[in-house]
Every structure is written in C-alpha cells, then in structure tokens.
Design a protein around this motif. Structure first.
Motif, PDB file in Angstrom:
ATOM      1  N   VAL A  49      31.429  48.963  47.143  1.00 53.09           N
ATOM      2  CA  VAL A  49      30.402  47.921  47.032  1.00 53.09           C
ATOM      3  C   VAL A  49      30.758  46.957  45.901  1.00 53.09           C
ATOM      4  O   VAL A  49      30.698  45.731  46.069  1.00 53.09           O
ATOM      5  CB  VAL A  49      29.005  48.551  46.807  1.00 53.09           C
ATOM      6  CG1 VAL A  49      27.983  47.486  46.419  1.00 53.09           C
ATOM      7  CG2 VAL A  49      28.550  49.309  48.043  1.00 53.09           C
ATOM      8  N   ILE A  50      31.140  47.509  44.753  1.00 54.00           N
ATOM      9  CA  ILE A  50      31.500  46.668  43.607  1.00 54.00           C
ATOM     10  C   ILE A  50      32.684  45.773  43.958  1.00 54.00           C
ATOM     11  O   ILE A  50      32.684  44.574  43.640  1.00 54.00           O
ATOM     12  CB  ILE A  50      31.807  47.546  42.372  1.00 54.00           C
ATOM     13  CG1 ILE A  50      30.514  48.173  41.859  1.00 54.00           C
ATOM     14  CG2 ILE A  50      32.497  46.740  41.277  1.00 54.00           C
ATOM     15  CD1 ILE A  50      30.727  49.277  40.853  1.00 54.00           C
ATOM     16  N   ALA A  51      33.690  46.325  44.617  1.00 57.52           N
ATOM     17  CA  ALA A  51      34.864  45.531  44.995  1.00 57.52           C
ATOM     18  C   ALA A  51      34.475  44.421  45.965  1.00 57.52           C
ATOM     19  O   ALA A  51      34.934  43.279  45.827  1.00 57.52           O
ATOM     20  CB  ALA A  51      35.936  46.425  45.609  1.00 57.52           C
ATOM     21  N   ALA A  52      33.620  44.729  46.933  1.00 58.02           N
ATOM     22  CA  ALA A  52      33.196  43.717  47.906  1.00 58.02           C
ATOM     23  C   ALA A  52      32.419  42.591  47.217  1.00 58.02           C
ATOM     24  O   ALA A  52      32.655  41.406  47.497  1.00 58.02           O
ATOM     25  CB  ALA A  52      32.342  44.360  48.998  1.00 58.02           C
ATOM     26  N   VAL A  53      31.527  42.948  46.307  1.00 62.42           N
ATOM     27  CA  VAL A  53      30.758  41.928  45.585  1.00 62.42           C
ATOM     28  C   VAL A  53      31.693  41.086  44.721  1.00 62.42           C
ATOM     29  O   VAL A  53      31.587  39.860  44.690  1.00 62.42           O
ATOM     30  CB  VAL A  53      29.643  42.584  44.739  1.00 62.42           C
ATOM     31  CG1 VAL A  53      29.017  41.582  43.775  1.00 62.42           C
ATOM     32  CG2 VAL A  53      28.573  43.192  45.633  1.00 62.42           C
ATOM     33  N   PHE A  54      32.630  41.750  44.035  1.00 65.78           N
ATOM     34  CA  PHE A  54      33.572  41.004  43.200  1.00 65.78           C
ATOM     35  C   PHE A  54      34.383  40.026  44.053  1.00 65.78           C
ATOM     36  O   PHE A  54      34.570  38.871  43.665  1.00 65.78           O
ATOM     37  CB  PHE A  54      34.524  41.938  42.441  1.00 65.78           C
ATOM     38  CG  PHE A  54      35.617  41.173  41.757  1.00 65.78           C
ATOM     39  CD1 PHE A  54      35.360  40.494  40.576  1.00 65.78           C
ATOM     40  CD2 PHE A  54      36.877  41.076  42.320  1.00 65.78           C
ATOM     41  CE1 PHE A  54      36.349  39.740  39.955  1.00 65.78           C
ATOM     42  CE2 PHE A  54      37.874  40.331  41.711  1.00 65.78           C
ATOM     43  CZ  PHE A  54      37.613  39.662  40.532  1.00 65.78           C
TER      44      PHE A  54
ATOM     45  N   SER B 145      39.474  39.417  34.222  1.00 65.33           N
ATOM     46  CA  SER B 145      38.843  40.609  33.653  1.00 65.33           C
ATOM     47  C   SER B 145      38.142  41.446  34.719  1.00 65.33           C
ATOM     48  O   SER B 145      38.248  42.672  34.718  1.00 65.33           O
ATOM     49  CB  SER B 145      37.874  40.226  32.535  1.00 65.33           C
ATOM     50  OG  SER B 145      36.832  39.420  33.022  1.00 65.33           O
ATOM     51  N   GLY B 146      37.453  40.784  35.635  1.00 61.42           N
ATOM     52  CA  GLY B 146      36.791  41.532  36.701  1.00 61.42           C
ATOM     53  C   GLY B 146      37.780  42.277  37.579  1.00 61.42           C
ATOM     54  O   GLY B 146      37.566  43.441  37.934  1.00 61.42           O
ATOM     55  N   ALA B 147      38.865  41.614  37.917  1.00 66.17           N
ATOM     56  CA  ALA B 147      39.886  42.250  38.766  1.00 66.17           C
ATOM     57  C   ALA B 147      40.524  43.439  38.060  1.00 66.17           C
ATOM     58  O   ALA B 147      40.725  44.499  38.669  1.00 66.17           O
ATOM     59  CB  ALA B 147      40.949  41.225  39.159  1.00 66.17           C
TER      60      ALA B 147
ATOM     61  N   THR C   6      43.705  40.987  49.757  1.00 65.66           N
ATOM     62  CA  THR C   6      43.185  42.136  49.007  1.00 65.66           C
ATOM     63  C   THR C   6      41.997  42.747  49.729  1.00 65.66           C
ATOM     64  O   THR C   6      41.904  43.967  49.878  1.00 65.66           O
ATOM     65  CB  THR C   6      42.792  41.710  47.577  1.00 65.66           C
ATOM     66  OG1 THR C   6      43.958  41.193  46.918  1.00 65.66           O
ATOM     67  CG2 THR C   6      42.237  42.878  46.789  1.00 65.66           C
ATOM     68  N   ARG C   7      41.095  41.889  50.211  1.00 65.19           N
ATOM     69  CA  ARG C   7      39.932  42.382  50.956  1.00 65.19           C
ATOM     70  C   ARG C   7      40.389  43.167  52.192  1.00 65.19           C
ATOM     71  O   ARG C   7      39.892  44.255  52.473  1.00 65.19           O
ATOM     72  CB  ARG C   7      39.031  41.223  51.374  1.00 65.19           C
ATOM     73  CG  ARG C   7      37.739  41.665  52.044  1.00 65.19           C
ATOM     74  CD  ARG C   7      36.926  40.494  52.551  1.00 65.19           C
ATOM     75  NE  ARG C   7      36.656  39.459  51.584  1.00 65.19           N
ATOM     76  CZ  ARG C   7      35.628  39.451  50.731  1.00 65.19           C
ATOM     77  NH1 ARG C   7      34.784  40.455  50.728  1.00 65.19           N
ATOM     78  NH2 ARG C   7      35.457  38.446  49.898  1.00 65.19           N
ATOM     79  N   ALA C   8      41.360  42.638  52.910  1.00 66.07           N
ATOM     80  CA  ALA C   8      41.859  43.319  54.110  1.00 66.07           C
ATOM     81  C   ALA C   8      42.478  44.670  53.760  1.00 66.07           C
ATOM     82  O   ALA C   8      42.255  45.658  54.467  1.00 66.07           O
ATOM     83  CB  ALA C   8      42.877  42.435  54.829  1.00 66.07           C
TER      84      ALA C   8
END
Length: 105
Positions: free
Chosen positions: A21-26, A55-57, A94-96
C-alpha cells in the motif's frame, strides 16, 4: 532497481500488505510530482520535489527512482533540463515490477 532487502525489512516490521500500500501511494505521489515538474516548477521547487522523490524512494527500497531523482536534482542545480519522460518510464516500470510480485518476502 528495487532493493528487495529493504522491502523485506519493511515487510517484517509492518507486513507485506502495508508495504504494498505504501509503495502504491508513493508511486502515485511520485507521478503527480513528475506531472508538476513537466508543467514547470521554479528551481527551488524542483529541488524540493526531487528531494521528496529521492528520500521517499530510498525509504521503501526503490533505489532506481532515488538515483534518478538525485541525478535530476543535480541537473536542475546546474540549470540543465530534466528528462521527465525518463522519470515517468521508470515510475511505470517500477510499478509493473512490484505488481509482478517482486515484493515477496
């Protein structure tokens, strides 16, 4: 490039589902940031936007995005153009990769 070690650390701390979830939101926020960049931001805003991406990544193990954001910030500081299309491509790739199951413990 995805840092599976970092993702696994986060998954052990908060659970894989929450990491996803965190990765998708980011990634959604990253795309919005790149969209704002494409529309044109003042130089100081570009630096802030790239710092956010970097920083988020790094926090969630998305090293490829972090490295590209670092390069983009350096280019911006030198007055060079940033390759927005390359950033969009990397975020989508990255999303894929994450959706293909690379986020497994």
């Amino acid at each position: 490039m995805i840092d599976k070690t970092r993702i696994n650390e986060l998954a052990a701390e908060i659970g894989l589902e929450d990491v996803q979830v965190i990765a998708a939101v980011f990634l959604d926020e990253a795309m919005l940031t790149v969209d704002r960049l494409a529309e044109g931001l003042p130089p100081e805003e570009v630096s802030r936007a790239m710092h956010f991406l970097r920083s988020g990544a790094l926090n969630i193990g998305l090293r490829g995005i972090a490295l590209l954001a670092e390069e983009a910030e350096a280019k911006s500081n030198r007055g060079e153009d940033i390759e927005v299309a390359h950033m969009v491509e990397l975020i989508n790739r990255t999303r894929a990769q994450l959706e293909e199951g690379l986020m497994t413990v």
